[in-house]
Design a protein around this motif. Structure first.
Motif, PDB file in Angstrom:
ATOM      1  N   VAL A 248       0.873  -1.182   0.000  1.00  0.00           N
ATOM      2  CA  VAL A 248       0.000   0.000   0.000  1.00  0.00           C
ATOM      3  C   VAL A 248       0.908   1.230   0.000  1.00  0.00           C
ATOM      4  O   VAL A 248       2.035   1.177   0.500  1.00  0.00           O
ATOM      5  CB  VAL A 248      -0.992   0.076   1.197  1.00  0.00           C
ATOM      6  CG1 VAL A 248      -1.921  -1.123   1.231  1.00  0.00           C
ATOM      7  CG2 VAL A 248      -0.259   0.257   2.509  1.00  0.00           C
ATOM      8  N   ILE A 249       0.411   2.297  -0.608  1.00  0.00           N
ATOM      9  CA  ILE A 249       1.208   3.516  -0.729  1.00  0.00           C
ATOM     10  C   ILE A 249       0.447   4.666  -0.082  1.00  0.00           C
ATOM     11  O   ILE A 249      -0.747   4.827  -0.318  1.00  0.00           O
ATOM     12  CB  ILE A 249       1.500   3.821  -2.220  1.00  0.00           C
ATOM     13  CG1 ILE A 249       2.297   2.664  -2.853  1.00  0.00           C
ATOM     14  CG2 ILE A 249       2.262   5.143  -2.382  1.00  0.00           C
ATOM     15  CD1 ILE A 249       2.534   2.779  -4.339  1.00  0.00           C
ATOM     16  N   LEU A 250       1.133   5.447   0.734  1.00  0.00           N
ATOM     17  CA  LEU A 250       0.520   6.661   1.280  1.00  0.00           C
ATOM     18  C   LEU A 250       1.116   7.859   0.544  1.00  0.00           C
ATOM     19  O   LEU A 250       2.333   8.049   0.533  1.00  0.00           O
ATOM     20  CB  LEU A 250       0.780   6.780   2.784  1.00  0.00           C
ATOM     21  CG  LEU A 250       0.212   8.068   3.432  1.00  0.00           C
ATOM     22  CD1 LEU A 250      -1.306   8.138   3.300  1.00  0.00           C
ATOM     23  CD2 LEU A 250       0.613   8.181   4.894  1.00  0.00           C
ATOM     24  N   GLY A 251       0.253   8.645  -0.071  1.00  0.00           N
ATOM     25  CA  GLY A 251       0.688   9.834  -0.798  1.00  0.00           C
ATOM     26  C   GLY A 251       0.595   9.618  -2.290  1.00  0.00           C
ATOM     27  O   GLY A 251       1.111   8.641  -2.813  1.00  0.00           O
ATOM     28  N   SER A 252      -0.097  10.543  -2.969  1.00  0.00           N
ATOM     29  CA  SER A 252      -0.299  10.372  -4.413  1.00  0.00           C
ATOM     30  C   SER A 252       0.456  11.421  -5.210  1.00  0.00           C
ATOM     31  O   SER A 252       0.021  11.851  -6.261  1.00  0.00           O
ATOM     32  CB  SER A 252      -1.786  10.413  -4.740  1.00  0.00           C
ATOM     33  OG  SER A 252      -2.287  11.702  -4.425  1.00  0.00           O
ATOM     34  N   GLY A 253       1.600  11.858  -4.668  1.00  0.00           N
ATOM     35  CA  GLY A 253       2.484  12.701  -5.474  1.00  0.00           C
ATOM     36  C   GLY A 253       3.054  11.844  -6.596  1.00  0.00           C
ATOM     37  O   GLY A 253       2.860  10.628  -6.613  1.00  0.00           O
ATOM     38  N   ASP A 254       3.765  12.472  -7.520  1.00  0.00           N
ATOM     39  CA  ASP A 254       4.227  11.729  -8.695  1.00  0.00           C
ATOM     40  C   ASP A 254       5.098  10.518  -8.367  1.00  0.00           C
ATOM     41  O   ASP A 254       4.984   9.485  -9.010  1.00  0.00           O
ATOM     42  CB  ASP A 254       4.933  12.660  -9.674  1.00  0.00           C
ATOM     43  CG  ASP A 254       3.938  13.608 -10.327  1.00  0.00           C
ATOM     44  OD1 ASP A 254       2.884  13.108 -10.770  1.00  0.00           O
ATOM     45  OD2 ASP A 254       4.198  14.817 -10.382  1.00  0.00           O
ATOM     46  N   ILE A 255       5.952  10.630  -7.341  1.00  0.00           N
ATOM     47  CA  ILE A 255       6.834   9.485  -7.040  1.00  0.00           C
ATOM     48  C   ILE A 255       6.004   8.289  -6.574  1.00  0.00           C
ATOM     49  O   ILE A 255       6.258   7.153  -6.959  1.00  0.00           O
ATOM     50  CB  ILE A 255       7.892   9.828  -5.959  1.00  0.00           C
ATOM     51  CG1 ILE A 255       8.522  11.186  -6.245  1.00  0.00           C
ATOM     52  CG2 ILE A 255       8.955   8.755  -5.878  1.00  0.00           C
ATOM     53  CD1 ILE A 255       9.375  11.704  -5.103  1.00  0.00           C
ATOM     54  N   GLY A 256       4.983   8.549  -5.755  1.00  0.00           N
ATOM     55  CA  GLY A 256       4.107   7.484  -5.278  1.00  0.00           C
ATOM     56  C   GLY A 256       3.391   6.798  -6.438  1.00  0.00           C
ATOM     57  O   GLY A 256       3.300   5.569  -6.488  1.00  0.00           O
ATOM     58  N   LEU A 257       2.910   7.613  -7.383  1.00  0.00           N
ATOM     59  CA  LEU A 257       2.176   7.068  -8.532  1.00  0.00           C
ATOM     60  C   LEU A 257       3.100   6.240  -9.430  1.00  0.00           C
ATOM     61  O   LEU A 257       2.766   5.130  -9.840  1.00  0.00           O
ATOM     62  CB  LEU A 257       1.554   8.210  -9.348  1.00  0.00           C
ATOM     63  CG  LEU A 257       0.543   9.095  -8.600  1.00  0.00           C
ATOM     64  CD1 LEU A 257       0.086  10.245  -9.480  1.00  0.00           C
ATOM     65  CD2 LEU A 257      -0.654   8.280  -8.137  1.00  0.00           C
ATOM     66  N   ILE A 258       4.279   6.788  -9.700  1.00  0.00           N
ATOM     67  CA  ILE A 258       5.254   6.094 -10.551  1.00  0.00           C
ATOM     68  C   ILE A 258       5.648   4.757  -9.926  1.00  0.00           C
ATOM     69  O   ILE A 258       5.784   3.750 -10.609  1.00  0.00           O
ATOM     70  CB  ILE A 258       6.523   6.993 -10.730  1.00  0.00           C
ATOM     71  CG1 ILE A 258       6.192   8.293 -11.453  1.00  0.00           C
ATOM     72  CG2 ILE A 258       7.679   6.234 -11.350  1.00  0.00           C
ATOM     73  CD1 ILE A 258       6.124   8.236 -12.930  1.00  0.00           C
ATOM     74  N   MET A 259       5.800   4.756  -8.605  1.00  0.00           N
ATOM     75  CA  MET A 259       6.186   3.520  -7.923  1.00  0.00           C
ATOM     76  C   MET A 259       5.050   2.499  -7.916  1.00  0.00           C
ATOM     77  O   MET A 259       5.292   1.297  -7.919  1.00  0.00           O
ATOM     78  CB  MET A 259       6.673   3.801  -6.505  1.00  0.00           C
ATOM     79  CG  MET A 259       8.088   4.342  -6.433  1.00  0.00           C
ATOM     80  SD  MET A 259       9.257   3.397  -7.424  1.00  0.00           S
ATOM     81  CE  MET A 259       9.345   1.877  -6.481  1.00  0.00           C
ATOM     82  N   ALA A 260       3.794   2.968  -7.899  1.00  0.00           N
ATOM     83  CA  ALA A 260       2.653   2.047  -7.958  1.00  0.00           C
ATOM     84  C   ALA A 260       2.728   1.254  -9.271  1.00  0.00           C
ATOM     85  O   ALA A 260       2.567   0.032  -9.288  1.00  0.00           O
ATOM     86  CB  ALA A 260       1.346   2.823  -7.870  1.00  0.00           C
ATOM     87  N   ARG A 261       3.022   1.948 -10.366  1.00  0.00           N
ATOM     88  CA  ARG A 261       3.132   1.278 -11.673  1.00  0.00           C
ATOM     89  C   ARG A 261       4.352   0.355 -11.712  1.00  0.00           C
ATOM     90  O   ARG A 261       4.283  -0.781 -12.152  1.00  0.00           O
ATOM     91  CB  ARG A 261       3.233   2.318 -12.780  1.00  0.00           C
ATOM     92  CG  ARG A 261       3.563   1.693 -14.147  1.00  0.00           C
ATOM     93  CD  ARG A 261       3.520   2.699 -15.268  1.00  0.00           C
ATOM     94  NE  ARG A 261       4.524   3.732 -15.102  1.00  0.00           N
ATOM     95  CZ  ARG A 261       4.595   4.818 -15.880  1.00  0.00           C
ATOM     96  NH1 ARG A 261       3.707   5.007 -16.843  1.00  0.00           N
ATOM     97  NH2 ARG A 261       5.524   5.726 -15.679  1.00  0.00           N
ATOM     98  N   ARG A 262       5.462   0.865 -11.234  1.00  0.00           N
ATOM     99  CA  ARG A 262       6.717   0.112 -11.297  1.00  0.00           C
ATOM    100  C   ARG A 262       6.605  -1.211 -10.526  1.00  0.00           C
ATOM    101  O   ARG A 262       7.012  -2.262 -11.003  1.00  0.00           O
ATOM    102  CB  ARG A 262       7.833   0.986 -10.713  1.00  0.00           C
ATOM    103  CG  ARG A 262       9.196   0.400 -10.787  1.00  0.00           C
ATOM    104  CD  ARG A 262       9.775   0.457 -12.198  1.00  0.00           C
ATOM    105  NE  ARG A 262      11.007  -0.289 -12.250  1.00  0.00           N
ATOM    106  CZ  ARG A 262      11.201  -1.388 -12.976  1.00  0.00           C
ATOM    107  NH1 ARG A 262      10.247  -1.841 -13.762  1.00  0.00           N
ATOM    108  NH2 ARG A 262      12.335  -2.025 -12.946  1.00  0.00           N
TER     109      ARG A 262
END
Lengths: 120, 418
Positions: free
Chosen positions: B158-172
C-alpha cells in the motif's frame, strides 16, 4: 458500452464519457476541446504505452541497467514484455541507445538501454 | 590550502547544469563534488520517461537526461570527485570534504554553488502510530532498491501519498509483479500529474482513495497490514471508517524537503515556506559568493526547470568571479499574497538587466483565475489562467520594463473568476 476516462492531453484533465450511438459510432462527451475527442478514440481503439524497466547487468557499478521501448507498444503486451525483460541479462559495457531486444513482442519496436555503464 | 575558483556541491541535474554553464561562461577552474558513486543524482533511479520536453524537445528517461549533461561535462573537461561528502562550508567559503580515497581535505573557493537537492519526508515526520516492522520505505528508497540495486521490496503493497513518485512507484511495483492494493491520499485531490494518475493507477486498476490516511501500521518483524480510513476536513481520522488492509510493504510518498544542513553551516538565511535559501533573481544567497539552485532552493515539478535555474546560477557565479557583480544593489522584495504559498526568487535587484522567471505555487485548485502582480495598489500585470493547482509550479517572466515600475515591493496574488 459506457466508458469513463480522464483526458491527459493538457493539465485541465477533463472527465470524458465515451459511448456508442445506434450507428456504432464513438461519441465522446465531457471534453472541453477537440483534442479530448481524439485522445478518447485512440485510448478506446488502440491504447499504447512506452514501457520503461530495468535489465540485469553484470560487471557494472550497479546491478540493473535502465531500458525503454523506443516507441509506444500496445498496452496489452506490457506484462508479456516484462516477462522477456526479466529473463535477460547483460554484461557491461553497454551504451545508452544500444538495442537490448529487437522487435519486442512483435511490436516493431526495439527495447534499448537508457544509460551507459562501463565495465569495472 | 587548495584553491579553486568555483566549487559546486552536488552532481545531480542542478550541479551538472550549473557546472556546464559556468564553464561556458569563462570559468576554467571548477570542481563538482558528488557523494554517490556516479554523477546524475536521483535521475539515475527515475527510469520512467517524461523528462526533457522543455530542454530537449523530446521525451527522455531520467538516466538519459542525466547522461546528456554528463557528456557535456566530460566534453568540457570539468573536474569532479565522487564518493565525497562535504562536511561544512564557512562564510569565507572554506569547504571541508571527506572521502575514503583522499581522507580529510580543505578547499578555498572564490564562489560556491549549492546544488544538494532534496530528500523525502519519512514516516517519522507524520507520526503514524503502530509498530516498527521491516517493510516500511519512502517511495524513493524503494525506487533506488528496485531500479539500481535490483532488490524487490515486497509483494503486497500500500502507498501513502499520491504525489508523482508514489504514482510512478505504484506502476513500477505492479509491472515487477507486486500487488499494489491501493494508494491513500490525505488531501481531497492528488498532488500528482493527471497523466500519472491515468497511466500509473487507472491502467492497472489501482484504487486512489482521496481524503484517506493510514491510522496505524501493524506487524511484528515484517509489516502485516495497515489500518486506514477517511479523514475529516481538519485531516483528523474518522474512527468509524477504520478498515484493515493486509500488506507486507508500506511506501511513503509524502513530500520532499530541500536538504540544507550544509547551508546552515555558513549561516545562509532559509525561507520557512520553501525550506531553502532566500535567493534573488541571480540565485545569490545572503552570503557573498554563495549561490543556490535546483531542489535545494525549492522543490520543482520538472527537472527541465531545475536545469534552467541552475544554468542561471552558473552564469551569475561566473559573473561574480570574473566581474565581481555587486551584491549591494537596491532590493525589491517579492511578497506572496492571497493564495500564493511562496515565490522564488524572494527578492530581486532593482538594476536587474536580464529577464527573470518568477516561480511560485498556489495554495489550492482553481478553475478560472487571474494571477495579479501589484506594487502598492497599482496593478502591473494580470494573467488569465484556466487551471491552477498546488502541484503545478507557475512561472511569470519579469522583464526590465516591469521592474522599473516597481516601488520596493512586488506582490503576487490569485483572484478567482466566478
Amino acid at each position: 458500452m459506457n466508458k469513463e476516462m480522464t483526458c491527459i492531453v493538457c493539465p485541465v484533465g477533463c472527465s470524458l464519457t465515451v459511448t456508442k450511438n445506434d450507428k456504432d459510432e464513438i461519441i465522446v462527451s465531457g471534453n472541453k476541446c477537440k483534442r479530448g475527442e481524439i485522445y478518447a478514440k485512440q485510448e478506446l481503439l488502440n491504447p499504447v504505452r512506452v514501457l520503461t524497466s530495468t535489465v540485469k547487468i553484470k560487471n557494472a557499478i550497479v546491478d540493473r541497467i535502465p531500458v525503454k521501448t523506443e516507441g509506444e507498444i500496445p498496452k496489452e503486451v506490457l506484462f508479456e514484455a516484462m516477462e522477456i525483460i526479466k529473463n535477460t541479462c547483460l554484461i557491461a559495457p553497454v551504451k545508452c541507445g544500444d538495442i537490448i531486444i529487437e522487435n519486442i513482442c512483435d511490436s516493431n519496436v526495439n527495447l534499448v538501454a537508457t544509460r551507459s555503464l562501463k565495465a569495472i | 590550502m587548495r584553491k579553486i575558483d568555483l566549487v559546486i556541491i552536488g552532481g545531480g541535474p542542478a550541479g551538472l547544469a550549473a557546472a556546464v554553464s559556468a564553464k561556458q561562461n569563462g570559468i576554467e577552474d571548477i570542481l563538482v563534488v558528488e557523494r554517490d558513486h556516479a554523477l546524475g543524482g536521483i535521475l539515475n533511479q527515475c527510469i520512467h520517461n517524461g523528462f526533457g520536453l522543455h530542454m530537449f524537445k523530446e521525451q527522455l528517461t531520467g538516466p538519459e537526461y542525466a547522461e546528456r549533461y554528463i557528456d557535456k561535462l566530460n566534453k568540457l573537461n570539468i573536474d569532479y570527485v565522487l564518493n565525497t561528502m562535504v562536511l561544512s562550508i564557512s562564510k569565507d567559503k572554506e569547504i571541508v570534504l571527506l572521502s575514503r580515497e583522499r581522507g580529510y581535505e580543505k578547499i578555498e573557493a572564490k564562489a560556491v554553488i549549492l546544488a544538494m537537492g532534496c530528500r523525502e519526508r519519512p514516516r517519522g515526520a507524520l507520526n503514524i502510530p503502530g509498530t516498527r516492522p521491516a517493510g516500511v520505505y519512502t517511495a524513493g528508497t524503494a525506487q533506488r532498491y528496485i531500479n539500481m540495486e535490483g532488490f524487490m521490496v515486497g509483494k503486497k503493497v500500500v502507498i501513502l501519498g499520491s504525489g508523482d513518485i508514489g504514482l510512478i512507484m505504484a506502476r513500477r511495483l505492479t509491472l515487477e509483479g507486486a500487488d499494489v492494493s491501493c494508494v491513500f491520499e490525505l488531501m481531497p485531490y492528488s498532488g500528482g500529474l493527471k497523466r500519472n494518475i491515468v497511466q500509473c493507477l487507472d491502467d492497472f486498476e489501482i484504487p486512489l482513495k482521496l481524503s484517506h490516511t493510514i491510522f496505524e501500521i501493524v506487524g511484528k518483524d515484517r509489516v502485516e497490514g495497515v489500518y486506514a480510513g477517511e479523514v475529516d476536513e481538519n485531516f483528523n481520522p474518522i474512527e468509524s471508517t477504520r478498515k484493515f488492509y493486509p500488506c507486507d510493504t508500506v511506501l511513503f510518498s509524502v513530500g520532499l524537503i530541500p536538504e540544507n544542513e550544509l547551508s546552515k553551516t555558513c549561516e545562509i538565511n532559509l525561507d520557512k515556506r520553501t525550506k531553502g535559501p532566500y535567493v534573488n533573481g541571480k540565485m545569490q544567497t545572503n552570503i557573498d559568493g554563495v549561490f543556490a539552485c535546483g531542489n535545494v532552493v525549492h522543490v520543482h515539478d520538472l527537472v527541465d526547470y531545475v536545469s534552467e535555474e541552475s544554468e542561471r546560477a552558473g552564469y551569475y557565479a561566473s559573473k561574480y568571479i570574473l566581474d565581481k557583480i555587486d551584491l549591494k544593489a537596491e532590493k525589491i522584495e517579492i511578497k506572496a499574497e492571497k493564495d500564493v504559498s511562496y515565490t522564488v526568487p524572494q527578492w530581486i535587484d532593482k538594476n536587474s538587466s536580464e529577464e527573470i522567471p518568477l516561480r511560485f505555487r498556489v495554495r489550492r485548485v482553481f478553475k478560472e483565475a487571474k494571477i495579479i502582480l501589484k506594487t502598492g495598489d497599482e496593478v502591473l500585470k494580470v494573467i488569465n489562467k484556466k487551471h491552477l493547482a498546488p502541484g503545478e509550479m507557475e512561472t511569470v517572466k519579469i522583464n526590465n520594463e516591469l521592474i522599473s515600475k516597481i516601488k520596493n515591493i512586488l506582490s503576487v496574488s490569485i483572484e478567482e473568476v466566478l
